[in-house]
Enzyme design. Structure first.
Site, PDB file in Angstrom:
ATOM      1  N   TYR A  22      39.527  46.747  44.612  1.00 29.93           N
ATOM      2  CA  TYR A  22      40.063  46.937  43.253  1.00 29.93           C
ATOM      3  C   TYR A  22      41.580  47.017  43.289  1.00 29.93           C
ATOM      4  O   TYR A  22      42.279  46.315  42.531  1.00 29.93           O
ATOM      5  CB  TYR A  22      39.477  48.199  42.625  1.00 29.93           C
ATOM      6  CG  TYR A  22      40.000  48.491  41.232  1.00 29.93           C
ATOM      7  CD1 TYR A  22      39.458  47.847  40.125  1.00 29.93           C
ATOM      8  CD2 TYR A  22      41.025  49.413  41.038  1.00 29.93           C
ATOM      9  CE1 TYR A  22      39.953  48.109  38.849  1.00 29.93           C
ATOM     10  CE2 TYR A  22      41.518  49.677  39.768  1.00 29.93           C
ATOM     11  CZ  TYR A  22      40.974  49.028  38.686  1.00 29.93           C
ATOM     12  OH  TYR A  22      41.469  49.282  37.423  1.00 29.93           O
TER      13      TYR A  22
ATOM     14  N   LYS B 262      44.167  44.211  41.556  1.00 29.64           N
ATOM     15  CA  LYS B 262      45.056  44.557  40.450  1.00 29.64           C
ATOM     16  C   LYS B 262      46.517  44.316  40.816  1.00 29.64           C
ATOM     17  O   LYS B 262      47.335  43.954  39.963  1.00 29.64           O
ATOM     18  CB  LYS B 262      44.836  46.009  40.029  1.00 29.64           C
ATOM     19  CG  LYS B 262      43.501  46.233  39.311  1.00 29.64           C
ATOM     20  CD  LYS B 262      43.385  45.397  38.036  1.00 29.64           C
ATOM     21  CE  LYS B 262      42.128  45.703  37.243  1.00 29.64           C
ATOM     22  NZ  LYS B 262      41.999  44.898  36.008  1.00 29.64           N
TER      23      LYS B 262
END
Length: 558
Positions: free
Chosen positions: A464, A468
């Site tokens: 994650y 991002k």
């Protein structure tokens, strides 16, 4: 109808229409008692009488009905013995019941508050508070109405009804001479969105001048002035009525004032609606030499800063809009004026949010799409363009988060996370960008994360965080590459957002740890992010591109 008869019996108003009705009735009686008057004339007099006498009752029936507190206040007002109150020394003046605002005018004032989106209202001359409570009902919960009233007795009379209404708390009554109250308000820099004047007629001009000269009325604010036809005496040439002359002078003064535009509505005894204009050199030639009339003064393209945040006529989409941040973004863009396509893998959730927007008067459509699939992304773009002709705002928000220790992170988890968070965002940017590049305009807003800047802890989320960070670099690259072709690309990095999911018992220890890391002392709410997406979607952010707007309560600073 009973109320109408009660109004007539109590003589609660003397309006031009009522005088016309009275004169027609007398003319009809004279005509009927004269054998030489043609029957056709009597018939036409009756038709004119029917037109005049039926108007007020019909207006009442067709206007929205008053609330129960207003109805109670009306009944209490017309049944009160105002002559005795004055004779007992409780009021300075003998108060005529004709001062009461009444249902139709009350609904007009209420409608004007709604239409002007007023938050602060000033009333000069309250009487028993019917007009004040009507306007307060239209104010937002944090709205305020200040009523100036000379007679302390009237404040005591109205307060019990105000206390019964959920809107009465918005009303503050200041007793004493109205001009003294206006001076106090001006001294503290108060300003109002709407003003209602219904007080001593000889001071109308003084109130009006003070409001504008001391900026008590904001630009584009509205003044409503009652009784400006005054039984027709303002325009009847043979009228020598003192009040009529004062109101005639007032009407002419307003007409000659270049700072405003106005219209008189023949409602009851005349209601003038006045709007304060923005300054222009043509309207204020005496100030032309002292004013730098540039975009700072007049606004970019004539728009003041809040108007530049409007998205009227724009077409937007939001991915992952079926819940959470995406749903909040969709509502915000729609409230700012955009048409919004609700995109989500779950078609039912997308349709639910689209229905929510429809209930708010926002044009919307639901689109089912999995942004990790290129054919879904292209079909999403095609469907929106097919319905609305173009896309101006692309809000790429959809994403997933899976937690695992780095040594245990599988390729499947890594690929799935990147497929949606980074690859999917890229495909959406590219597909929407192709539409925007052809038209030479577009705003792309990607949802990144605070995790692009820091490593949130104690949770472990390698895929994650990395995906991002990729969204931020994607945003920066596209932002620089496309800005000279009319496209601005920016992203928003939220901190930890308060959702029902994180309130599970198993995550409670994590929540407490997160809170200890946030200077703001609380988690983000989805509503904390809404203004940012509107700003980035609007013309106000035209000089911003490739920027990562971090909204995390200060957590990334520690």
């Amino acid at each position: 109808m009973l109320r109408r008869f009660a109004m007539q019996a109590a003589k609660v108003s003397d309006t031009p229409v009522e005088f016309v009705t009275e004169y027609l009735l007398k003319a009809k009686e004279i005509a009927e008692n004269n054998a030489n008057v043609p029957a056709e004339l009597c018939d036409n007099l009756q038709k004119a009488l029917d037109l005049a006498s039926g108007l007020d009752g019909y207006l009442e029936q067709m206007s929205s009905q008053e609330s129960e507190p207003l109805a109670e206040l009306y009944r209490k007002s017309i049944s009160h013995d105002w002559n005795k109150v004055h004779e007992d020394g409780k009021t300075f003046f003998r108060l005529p019941i004709t001062c009461i605002t009444g249902q139709v005018e009350g609904q007009v004032l209420k409608m004007l508050v709604h239409m002007s989106k007023a938050k602060r209202v000033l009333e000069i001359g309250m009487f028993t508070g019917y007009g004040a409570l009507s306007m307060a009902e239209a104010l937002p919960e944090n709205g305020q109405l200040i009523a100036c009233e000379l007679e302390p007795y009237l404040k005591e009379f109205a307060q019990p009804i105000f206390d019964k209404s959920p809107h009465g708390k918005k009303i503050t009554v200041k007793t004493g001479p109205a001009m003294d109250t206006l001076k106090e308000l001006a001294a503290t820099g108060e300003q109002f969105d709407m003003v209602f004047i219904d007080a001593d007629k000889h001071n109308y001009i003084n109130y009006y001048k003070f409001l504008l000269d001391h900026n008590l009325l904001r630009i584009d604010g509205v003044i409503c002035v009652d009784n400006t036809l005054f039984k027709g005496r303002v325009y009847l040439k043979d009228s020598a009525d003192d009040f009529g002359k004062a109101l005639r002078d007032f009407n002419q003064f307003v007409t000659d004032d270049p700072r405003v535009e106005q219209v008189i509505i023949p409602l009851r005894d005349g209601l003038t609606i006045i709007r304060r204009l923005r300054y222009t050199p043509q309207a204020n030639t005496q100030l032309k030499s002292t004013v730098t009339y540039d975009e700072v003064f007049r606004g970019v393209q004539g728009k003041q800063v809040l108007d530049r945040l409007r998205l009227d006529g724009k077409v937007a989409y939001v991915t992952g809009a079926g819940q959470g941040i995406g749903r909040a973004f969709a509502h915000a863009l729609g409230e700012a004026g955009a048409k919004v396509a609700i995109v989500d893998m779950d078609e039912g959730k997308a349709e639910n949010v689209a229905h929510e927007l429809t209930l708010k008067g926002i044009s919307s459509m639901a689109v089912a799409a999995d942004i990790s699939q290129p054919e879904d992304v292209q079909k999403m773009i095609d469907d929106i363009v097919s319905k609305w002709g173009t896309i101006h705002i692309a809000c790429n928000n959809a994403g997933i988060n899976k937690n695992s220790a780095s040594e245990d992170t599988s390729l499947e988890e890594w690929d799935q996370t990147f497929s949606i968070n980074l690859r999917g965002t890229f495909m959406c940017c590219q597909a929407a960008g192709r539409v925007m590049l052809k038209q030479g305009y577009g705003k792309i807003i990607n949802t990144a994360s605070m995790a692009s800047l820091i490593v949130p802890h104690p949770q472990k989320q390698l895929s994650y965080n990395t995906s991002k960070a990729g969204v931020v670099k994607l945003t920066q690259t596209l932002g620089t590459e496309w800005i000279d072709r009319g496209i601005r690309v920016n992203c928003i990095s939220p901190g930890i957002v308060d959702t029902p999911l994180i309130h599970s018992e198993s995550l409670e220890p994590l929540v407490q740890r997160w809170l200890s890391d946030i200077p703001a002392g609380r988690l983000a709410q989805v509503t904390d992010l809404q203004a940012a997406v509107v700003y980035l979607a609007s013309d106000a952010s035209d000089y911003m591109t490739g920027h990562n707007l971090v909204i995390e309560g200060g957590q990334s600073l520690w």
